[in-house]
Scaffold this motif. Structure first.
Motif, PDB file in Angstrom:
ATOM      1  N   MET A  74      39.018   4.937  22.623  1.00  0.00           N
ATOM      2  CA  MET A  74      39.324   5.193  24.033  1.00  0.00           C
ATOM      3  C   MET A  74      40.726   5.779  24.229  1.00  0.00           C
ATOM      4  O   MET A  74      40.963   6.531  25.173  1.00  0.00           O
ATOM      5  CB  MET A  74      39.169   3.921  24.866  1.00  0.00           C
ATOM      6  CG  MET A  74      37.717   3.535  25.156  1.00  0.00           C
ATOM      7  SD  MET A  74      36.748   4.833  25.993  1.00  0.00           S
ATOM      8  CE  MET A  74      37.560   4.912  27.586  1.00  0.00           C
TER       9      MET A  74
ATOM     10  N   ARG B 266      34.109  10.885  26.124  1.00  0.00           N
ATOM     11  CA  ARG B 266      33.931   9.441  26.287  1.00  0.00           C
ATOM     12  C   ARG B 266      34.122   8.972  27.720  1.00  0.00           C
ATOM     13  O   ARG B 266      33.565   7.951  28.137  1.00  0.00           O
ATOM     14  CB  ARG B 266      34.896   8.690  25.372  1.00  0.00           C
ATOM     15  CG  ARG B 266      36.380   8.861  25.753  1.00  0.00           C
ATOM     16  CD  ARG B 266      37.296   8.293  24.685  1.00  0.00           C
ATOM     17  NE  ARG B 266      38.716   8.372  25.030  1.00  0.00           N
ATOM     18  CZ  ARG B 266      39.477   9.441  24.846  1.00  0.00           C
ATOM     19  NH1 ARG B 266      38.941  10.547  24.301  1.00  0.00           N
ATOM     20  NH2 ARG B 266      40.749   9.430  25.184  1.00  0.00           N
ATOM     21  N   TRP B 267      34.920   9.720  28.490  1.00  0.00           N
ATOM     22  CA  TRP B 267      35.227   9.292  29.855  1.00  0.00           C
ATOM     23  C   TRP B 267      34.003   9.337  30.766  1.00  0.00           C
ATOM     24  O   TRP B 267      34.008   8.747  31.849  1.00  0.00           O
ATOM     25  CB  TRP B 267      36.348  10.147  30.439  1.00  0.00           C
ATOM     26  CG  TRP B 267      37.620  10.050  29.652  1.00  0.00           C
ATOM     27  CD1 TRP B 267      38.170  10.999  28.843  1.00  0.00           C
ATOM     28  CD2 TRP B 267      38.470   8.899  29.570  1.00  0.00           C
ATOM     29  NE1 TRP B 267      39.317  10.532  28.252  1.00  0.00           N
ATOM     30  CE2 TRP B 267      39.527   9.232  28.694  1.00  0.00           C
ATOM     31  CE3 TRP B 267      38.443   7.629  30.141  1.00  0.00           C
ATOM     32  CZ2 TRP B 267      40.543   8.345  28.391  1.00  0.00           C
ATOM     33  CZ3 TRP B 267      39.471   6.728  29.840  1.00  0.00           C
ATOM     34  CH2 TRP B 267      40.498   7.099  28.973  1.00  0.00           C
TER      35      TRP B 267
ATOM     36  N   TYR C 191      27.216   8.636  20.517  1.00  0.00           N
ATOM     37  CA  TYR C 191      27.494   7.477  21.360  1.00  0.00           C
ATOM     38  C   TYR C 191      26.191   6.677  21.460  1.00  0.00           C
ATOM     39  O   TYR C 191      25.142   7.228  21.806  1.00  0.00           O
ATOM     40  CB  TYR C 191      27.957   7.890  22.750  1.00  0.00           C
ATOM     41  CG  TYR C 191      29.270   8.661  22.764  1.00  0.00           C
ATOM     42  CD1 TYR C 191      30.497   7.993  22.811  1.00  0.00           C
ATOM     43  CD2 TYR C 191      29.284  10.049  22.720  1.00  0.00           C
ATOM     44  CE1 TYR C 191      31.710   8.698  22.821  1.00  0.00           C
ATOM     45  CE2 TYR C 191      30.477  10.759  22.734  1.00  0.00           C
ATOM     46  CZ  TYR C 191      31.687  10.073  22.782  1.00  0.00           C
ATOM     47  OH  TYR C 191      32.874  10.775  22.792  1.00  0.00           O
TER      48      TYR C 191
ATOM     49  N   ILE D  19      31.160   7.997  30.062  1.00  0.00           N
ATOM     50  CA  ILE D  19      30.344   6.797  29.865  1.00  0.00           C
ATOM     51  C   ILE D  19      30.625   5.795  30.983  1.00  0.00           C
ATOM     52  O   ILE D  19      31.790   5.515  31.298  1.00  0.00           O
ATOM     53  CB  ILE D  19      30.652   6.159  28.499  1.00  0.00           C
ATOM     54  CG1 ILE D  19      30.316   7.151  27.376  1.00  0.00           C
ATOM     55  CG2 ILE D  19      29.877   4.854  28.318  1.00  0.00           C
ATOM     56  CD1 ILE D  19      30.741   6.679  26.006  1.00  0.00           C
TER      57      ILE D  19
ATOM     58  N   TRP E 176      36.514  13.216  20.873  1.00  0.00           N
ATOM     59  CA  TRP E 176      36.128  12.042  21.655  1.00  0.00           C
ATOM     60  C   TRP E 176      36.355  12.237  23.151  1.00  0.00           C
ATOM     61  O   TRP E 176      36.245  11.288  23.925  1.00  0.00           O
ATOM     62  CB  TRP E 176      36.894  10.809  21.191  1.00  0.00           C
ATOM     63  CG  TRP E 176      36.735  10.522  19.723  1.00  0.00           C
ATOM     64  CD1 TRP E 176      37.687  10.627  18.753  1.00  0.00           C
ATOM     65  CD2 TRP E 176      35.538  10.089  19.069  1.00  0.00           C
ATOM     66  NE1 TRP E 176      37.182  10.293  17.526  1.00  0.00           N
ATOM     67  CE2 TRP E 176      35.850   9.955  17.684  1.00  0.00           C
ATOM     68  CE3 TRP E 176      34.247   9.801  19.494  1.00  0.00           C
ATOM     69  CZ2 TRP E 176      34.909   9.541  16.743  1.00  0.00           C
ATOM     70  CZ3 TRP E 176      33.313   9.395  18.561  1.00  0.00           C
ATOM     71  CH2 TRP E 176      33.632   9.273  17.208  1.00  0.00           C
TER      72      TRP E 176
ATOM     73  N   VAL F  61      30.239   4.241  18.381  1.00  0.00           N
ATOM     74  CA  VAL F  61      30.381   5.673  18.133  1.00  0.00           C
ATOM     75  C   VAL F  61      30.304   5.941  16.632  1.00  0.00           C
ATOM     76  O   VAL F  61      30.580   5.054  15.810  1.00  0.00           O
ATOM     77  CB  VAL F  61      31.718   6.214  18.694  1.00  0.00           C
ATOM     78  CG1 VAL F  61      31.752   6.047  20.201  1.00  0.00           C
ATOM     79  CG2 VAL F  61      32.924   5.529  18.036  1.00  0.00           C
TER      80      VAL F  61
ATOM     81  N   ARG G 188      30.613   0.326  28.573  1.00  0.00           N
ATOM     82  CA  ARG G 188      31.509   0.697  27.477  1.00  0.00           C
ATOM     83  C   ARG G 188      31.677  -0.370  26.412  1.00  0.00           C
ATOM     84  O   ARG G 188      31.821  -0.069  25.220  1.00  0.00           O
ATOM     85  CB  ARG G 188      32.870   1.114  28.037  1.00  0.00           C
ATOM     86  CG  ARG G 188      32.806   2.424  28.799  1.00  0.00           C
ATOM     87  CD  ARG G 188      34.143   2.821  29.406  1.00  0.00           C
ATOM     88  NE  ARG G 188      34.006   4.060  30.181  1.00  0.00           N
ATOM     89  CZ  ARG G 188      34.976   4.606  30.903  1.00  0.00           C
ATOM     90  NH1 ARG G 188      36.184   4.020  30.938  1.00  0.00           N
ATOM     91  NH2 ARG G 188      34.759   5.722  31.560  1.00  0.00           N
TER      92      ARG G 188
ATOM     93  N   LEU H  83      33.406   1.795  20.858  1.00  0.00           N
ATOM     94  CA  LEU H  83      33.971   2.805  21.751  1.00  0.00           C
ATOM     95  C   LEU H  83      35.434   2.499  22.055  1.00  0.00           C
ATOM     96  O   LEU H  83      36.269   3.418  22.154  1.00  0.00           O
ATOM     97  CB  LEU H  83      33.163   2.864  23.049  1.00  0.00           C
ATOM     98  CG  LEU H  83      33.676   3.815  24.124  1.00  0.00           C
ATOM     99  CD1 LEU H  83      33.612   5.264  23.637  1.00  0.00           C
ATOM    100  CD2 LEU H  83      32.866   3.662  25.411  1.00  0.00           C
TER     101      LEU H  83
END
Length: 814
Positions: free
Chosen positions: A132, A142-143, A365, A145, A139, A155, A150, A128
């Motif tokens: 980021m 992703r925030w 994810y 998660i 993507w 991914v 993390r 991940l």
């Protein structure tokens, strides 16, 4: 009455010996034949091959086509599959006479696997942390998660790899089955869609308090509506879903589970698609579990959330969580038992994963076990069809194959005869492992439900079916109108870890007439093991244990809502370690009649047998060890003898469909077929010609007790009234550390014994197995058992039990 059922004990053993004895031997004959045609297939084969061992075909389809039209009952064909993995993106279609009389077998014990799973290559995974700082919108979710997770999240860009991501649909009990979302599997172990709470935890009404339940879709079925019509299915899906107030731990985390409620553009009956800030809010979260009862699962989508909790009129009402889609049954606080699922903000435990489908992102994810994907075989089931479809074929055998990974069904048979699945392993499929026949897609709760195309003399034997979203083997076959048997057989299999995604998806669905489920080892599942919807079935010599682990008011074997499911035999089975939360081993529900339950060993359960309002059910020669009660009963007479009886339209129309004279349509049967019924069942049910649904002089079903029509005697006392639980038998029960039969107290002093005075006769009781010389490990009695000298039993009884009951030889044969 006693003489009518004594014959069954000996007859069952004779029939089972013939049925199961012939099965495995017949399967081996697939490799014999005077003029056999043999071809080979290999993962290393080539398109232009001739199909010999040295020059094998590359695909099963090539082999099929090479033999097409060249085989018959005297000239069988064989397709040998060499060891290796055969990825599938389409079903192997076997159709008609041209594809009949062929065996498809693993070559001399080599490991052959058909897979519908896409392999996620190790080089395709990234940590991940590698994305980021990406500006690529794919993507952007992703925030969500959790920061603490993390470092352990990996991914995978599924879209770039061309791997289908599927979708999540409305599914559940009595809803039309839809394909399930692709399943992530690591080293043959299914992984968990990101959820709250983790593990086996659930959310109850302490976490989600019901604030508005609305009607369930079941209220709009034809047997519940005033005009007798069902609301169209698509309109049912538009009914409002339940609304909850978040409380306790849920109140601390629910606000990211969906976008905020916007009363300017939405209401409980108007929930349009809208753009969502996926960096902050979930885009496709669901609540999955029990809502309106404790036996049929359901799921609703989390549509929006609101800390203010305003209702549609803008008033403070605790409406924190709004959902899309109705539940099948009206949601109630006492039944709420759900998980919040497909929630990226809850990706916080090893083995959890989430597929981001929003706006075409199509990325995975994954919180990998041990925090790494190194050295692991990770796949995603992207195949949504059966591996094999046998349509109108005869004498086809599949042998020694492993079918792994489909969001659909493993093998489908339609209108086929004398076909065999032998030594198969089917795993990680989202629906049923095997279907023999099909339904008309009407919910089983409605009288219009039927099955067809089950063929005859088909077998599933010596196989392992496990890790299934749905059930084991759906078995139709035979014609109920004429009582023509199907003679389909499910025997010597191990079926476990089924019903993982749906309820009422048993190890064996027994539909139609004259099919058999025998010598199977069925274990470890959250719901029922066998459902009977037909006649003359044999459920014998099976081992059932650790079942209905996540249900209540349920049974290991279930039959219900039909007075005409007659002569279904449940014998010589072991039932052990059954979840005690108001469950029973054998559940005869809502008028189920004519079942024969004999020579079974029940151990560690709450109830052995439930007699619910039916008639002519017979149980004899059963052993109960450490069971709370031998059984219990319920009568239509409960609740003040209220009319109409529970589910009256369904049970009456199903009765009429078999035994009401007519032209065979519109819930009638032909006079010729009715005569067949009378002749077939004259010995067991000599009063079958006199059975009746209570109606008034105008032919209308009795809705109230009267003085001339629909009298109390006619409706509630005459033993030929279908509302009267007459001719029921329970006798010669051996109770070891087990309570006696628990009679209902809800029918004004009446119970099953009121209408069957000899009910629960000749039973014996002891505190420990030693009281009867009973060996709990083998299920046998000692030769010196005290039963030798007890009335109703004796030396012949003990010898017969020991000769016929066995816990050996159950499950696959080598």
């Amino acid at each position: 009455m006693a003489q009518r059922w004594k014959w069954l004990a000996g007859a069952a053993v004779t029939l089972l010996a013939a049925t199961t004895g012939a099965g495995p031997a017949a399967a081996d004959q697939a490799d014999d034949g005077a003029a056999q045609l043999t071809v080979f297939v290999s993962p290393d084969g080539r398109a232009g091959a001739v199909g010999t061992e040295k020059d094998p075909f590359a695909t099963v389809e090539q082999a099929r086509d090479a033999l097409a039209g060249r085989t018959d009952s005297h000239h069988r064909g064989t397709v040998y599959l060499r060891g290796g993995v055969y990825p599938r993106s389409e079903t192997v279609q076997l159709k008609g006479a041209a594809n009949s009389y062929v065996t498809y077998a693993a070559y001399h014990g080599e490991d052959v696997e058909f897979t519908g799973a896409a392999n996620l290559k190790p080089e395709g995974f990234s940590r991940l942390s590698d994305v980021m700082n990406s500006t690529d919108p794919k993507w952007s979710s992703r925030w969500r998660i959790p920061e603490a997770a993390r470092d352990n999240v990996w991914v995978y860009d599924l879209g770039a790899a061309g791997i289908p991501v599927g979708d999540i649909y409305k599914n559940g009990f009595n809803w039309e089955p839809r394909p399930f979302a692709p399943q992530l599997v690591t080293d043959d172990q299914a992984q968990t869609l990101a959820q709250y709470p983790n593990g086996d935890g659930t959310i109850n009404s302490q976490g989600l308090v019901l604030r508005q339940g609305f009607n369930g879709a079941r209220d709009y079925f034809s047997d519940k509506t005033p005009d007798g019509s069902s609301l169209p299915y698509e309109d049912m899906l538009k009914l409002p879903g339940p609304v909850f107030e978040a409380s306790g731990d849920v109140a601390q985390r629910y606000q990211s589970w969906a976008p905020p409620t916007d009363l300017s553009s939405e209401s409980t009956t108007n929930q349009p698609d809208r753009k969502i800030d996926n960096t902050r809010y979930e885009t496709d979260g669901w609540l999955s579990g029990y809502f309106g009862n404790n036996y049929g699962n359901d799921r609703v989508r989390i549509y929006s959330v609101s800390k203010e909790g305003l209702d549609d009129d803008g008033n403070a009402a605790g409406w924190n969580v709004r959902t899309k889609y109705p539940t099948m049954y009206v949601t109630k606080d006492k039944w709420t038992k759900v998980v919040a699922q497909n929630i990226l903000t809850e990706l916080d435990a090893e083995g959890e994963y989430y597929i981001d489908r929003y706006a075409g992102h199509d990325v995975l994810y994954y919180y990998a076990p041990g925090g790494t994907v190194d050295g692991k075989n990770v796949t995603l089931t992207a195949f949504d069809q059966p591996f094999f479809s046998l349509d109108g074929v005869t004498g086809v055998t599949l042998k020694g194959l492993r079918l792994n990974g489909s969001t659909g069904t493993g093998v489908q048979m339609l209108d086929s005869a004398s076909c065999t699945l032998d030594h198969m392993e089917i795993l990680n499929v989202s629906l049923d492992a095997v279907t023999i026949g099909e339904t008309n897609k009407v919910p089983t709760a409605l009288p219009e439900f039927t099955t067809s195309r089950g063929g005859h003399d088909n077998r599933v034997i010596n196989s392992r079916l496990h890790d299934l979203g749905g059930g084991g083997v759906f078995v139709a076959g035979g014609d109920r109108k004429s009582l023509t048997p199907g003679h389909n057989l499910v025997a010597h299999n191990e079926i476990y870890n089924f019903s993982k995604l749906a309820t009422y998806t048993p190890a064996g669905y027994m539909d139609g007439v004259g099919n058999t489920f025998a010598y199977n080892y069925v274990h470890d599942a959250p719901h029922m093991a066998v459902q009977i919807m037909g006649n003359d079935m044999k459920i014998v010599h099976n081992r059932f244990e650790n079942l209905v682990t996540n249900a209540s008011d349920q049974g290991v074997i279930y039959a219900g809502r039909d007075f005409t499911y007659l002569n279904n035999e449940i014998g010589y089975n072991y039932f052990g370690h059954i979840n005690r939360h108001d469950n029973q081993a054998v559940y005869m529900d809502d008028g189920a009649s004519g079942l024969v339950v004999h020579n079974n060993y029940f151990e560690d359960a709450e109830y052995g047998i439930f007699y619910n309002s039916g008639h002519s059910n017979v149980a004899f020669d059963n052993v109960f060890n450490n069971v709370t009660n031998v059984g219990h009963d319920k009568l239509y007479h409960s609740d003040g003898q209220k009319l109409p009886v529970s589910n009256s339209q369904v049970v009456i129309e199903r009765f009429d469909d078999m035994l009401k004279p007519g032209d065979g349509t519109g819930f009638t049967n032909t006079p010729a077929d009715i005569r067949t019924w009378y002749e077939a069942y004259a010995h067991q049910y000599p009063n079958i010609k006199d059975w009746y649904v209570p109606v008034d002089r105008a032919g209308q079903v009795c809705g109230a007790i009267g003085t001339t029509d629909c009298t109390k005697e006619y409706v509630w006392e005459n033993p030929d009234s279908l509302y009267v639980p007459s001719h029921n038998v329970l006798t010669r029960s051996v109770r070891i550390g087990t309570g006696d039969f628990a009679y209902t107290t809800g029918a004004q002093g009446q119970n099953v014994k009121t209408f069957s005075p000899d009910f629960n006769s000749a039973s014996v009781s002891g505190d420990a197995p030693s009281a009867f010389g009973f060996d709990t490990e083998t299920g046998k009695f000692s030769k010196t058992s005290s039963l030798n000298n007890m009335p109703g039993f004796g030396e012949k009884w003990v010898a017969a039990w020991n000769n016929h009951f066995t816990l050996e030889g159950i499950g696959p044969k080598s």
